[in-house]
Design a protein around this motif. Structure first.
Motif, mmCIF file in Angstrom:
data_model
loop_
_atom_site.group_PDB
_atom_site.id
_atom_site.type_symbol
_atom_site.label_atom_id
_atom_site.label_comp_id
_atom_site.label_asym_id
_atom_site.label_seq_id
_atom_site.Cartn_x
_atom_site.Cartn_y
_atom_site.Cartn_z
ATOM 1 N N ASN A 1 16.073 -24.932 22.612
ATOM 2 C CA ASN A 1 15.338 -26.027 21.997
ATOM 3 C C ASN A 1 13.828 -25.896 22.147
ATOM 4 O O ASN A 1 13.089 -26.775 21.738
ATOM 5 C CB ASN A 1 15.761 -27.364 22.611
ATOM 6 N N ASP A 2 13.364 -24.826 22.781
ATOM 7 C CA ASP A 2 11.929 -24.666 22.976
ATOM 8 C C ASP A 2 11.270 -23.963 21.805
ATOM 9 O O ASP A 2 10.071 -23.710 21.826
ATOM 10 C CB ASP A 2 11.624 -23.954 24.296
ATOM 11 N N PHE A 3 12.025 -23.666 20.752
ATOM 12 C CA PHE A 3 11.490 -23.068 19.536
ATOM 13 C C PHE A 3 12.135 -23.782 18.363
ATOM 14 O O PHE A 3 13.354 -23.917 18.308
ATOM 15 C CB PHE A 3 11.817 -21.566 19.480
ATOM 16 N N LEU A 4 11.318 -24.277 17.425
ATOM 17 C CA LEU A 4 11.851 -24.999 16.271
ATOM 18 C C LEU A 4 11.916 -24.092 15.054
ATOM 19 O O LEU A 4 10.930 -23.453 14.701
ATOM 20 C CB LEU A 4 10.967 -26.206 15.941
ATOM 21 N N ARG A 5 13.059 -24.072 14.423
ATOM 22 C CA ARG A 5 13.228 -23.347 13.163
ATOM 23 C C ARG A 5 13.241 -24.357 12.027
ATOM 24 O O ARG A 5 13.741 -25.470 12.173
ATOM 25 C CB ARG A 5 14.522 -22.546 13.195
ATOM 26 N N GLU A 6 12.709 -23.951 10.915
ATOM 27 C CA GLU A 6 12.560 -24.872 9.790
ATOM 28 C C GLU A 6 13.890 -25.510 9.388
ATOM 29 O O GLU A 6 13.943 -26.698 9.075
ATOM 30 C CB GLU A 6 11.929 -24.162 8.599
ATOM 31 N N GLU A 7 14.952 -24.756 9.419
ATOM 32 C CA GLU A 7 16.245 -25.309 8.993
ATOM 33 C C GLU A 7 16.832 -26.323 9.983
ATOM 34 O O GLU A 7 17.791 -27.022 9.670
ATOM 35 C CB GLU A 7 17.263 -24.188 8.735
ATOM 36 N N ASP A 8 16.245 -26.438 11.174
ATOM 37 C CA ASP A 8 16.775 -27.348 12.191
ATOM 38 C C ASP A 8 15.934 -28.600 12.418
ATOM 39 O O ASP A 8 16.220 -29.356 13.339
ATOM 40 C CB ASP A 8 16.889 -26.607 13.530
ATOM 41 N N ILE A 9 14.909 -28.822 11.599
ATOM 42 C CA ILE A 9 13.959 -29.890 11.938
ATOM 43 C C ILE A 9 14.321 -31.267 11.414
ATOM 44 O O ILE A 9 13.595 -32.225 11.645
ATOM 45 C CB ILE A 9 12.524 -29.546 11.474
ATOM 46 N N ASP A 10 15.444 -31.430 10.755
ATOM 47 C CA ASP A 10 15.802 -32.727 10.181
ATOM 48 C C ASP A 10 15.838 -33.852 11.206
ATOM 49 O O ASP A 10 15.556 -35.001 10.884
ATOM 50 C CB ASP A 10 17.160 -32.646 9.477
ATOM 51 N N ASP A 11 16.190 -33.546 12.453
ATOM 52 C CA ASP A 11 16.342 -34.578 13.480
ATOM 53 C C ASP A 11 15.088 -34.807 14.318
ATOM 54 O O ASP A 11 15.116 -35.608 15.243
ATOM 55 C CB ASP A 11 17.492 -34.211 14.418
ATOM 56 N N TYR A 12 14.006 -34.103 14.032
ATOM 57 C CA TYR A 12 12.810 -34.198 14.863
ATOM 58 C C TYR A 12 11.728 -35.005 14.180
ATOM 59 O O TYR A 12 11.543 -34.923 12.969
ATOM 60 C CB TYR A 12 12.273 -32.799 15.192
ATOM 61 N N ASP A 13 10.970 -35.761 14.977
ATOM 62 C CA ASP A 13 9.873 -36.526 14.395
ATOM 63 C C ASP A 13 8.668 -35.617 14.158
ATOM 64 O O ASP A 13 8.533 -34.559 14.779
ATOM 65 C CB ASP A 13 9.505 -37.735 15.260
ATOM 66 N N GLN A 14 7.800 -36.042 13.255
ATOM 67 C CA GLN A 14 6.659 -35.231 12.855
ATOM 68 C C GLN A 14 5.716 -34.954 14.019
ATOM 69 O O GLN A 14 5.150 -33.863 14.132
ATOM 70 C CB GLN A 14 5.893 -35.891 11.707
#
Length: 93
Positions: free
Chosen positions: A66-79
């Motif tokens: 979880n220490d690296f964000l991939r574009e396809e996984d960002i739906d659940d994260y706030d801006q």
């Protein structure tokens, strides 16, 4: 309370959480000496953002995926979290 400050190491910069009572940096916090920036201003921006960020994040918890964000996984994260990870160079977008 988070108190991250910039630390110069050779030609690069890192940030560490500064303990006012001990007048020392906490170097085993998973952030210090792991994330580096070439410019002091970039390191300061990351320290400032991490100090004020109050949401959930996993920076410094390597090995959990979880220490690296991939574009396809960002739906659940706030801006705000996405912006924080960008300052740390921990996104692929």
């Amino acid at each position: 309370m988070k108190n991250y400050k910039v630390i110069k190491q050779d030609e690069r910069y890192t940030i560490g959480q500064y303990d006012e009572g001990r007048e020392a940096y906490i170097t085993n916090d998973g952030i210090c000496e792991y994330y580096y920036w070439d410019q002091k201003e970039d390191a300061q921006a990351a320290a400032d953002a991490l100090n004020k960020y109050e949401g959930n994040q996993w920076l410094g918890q390597r090995g959990y995926g979880n220490d690296f964000l991939r574009e396809e996984d960002i739906d659940d994260y706030d801006q705000e979290m996405i912006d924080l990870y960008r300052l740390f160079g921990m996104t692929d977008f």
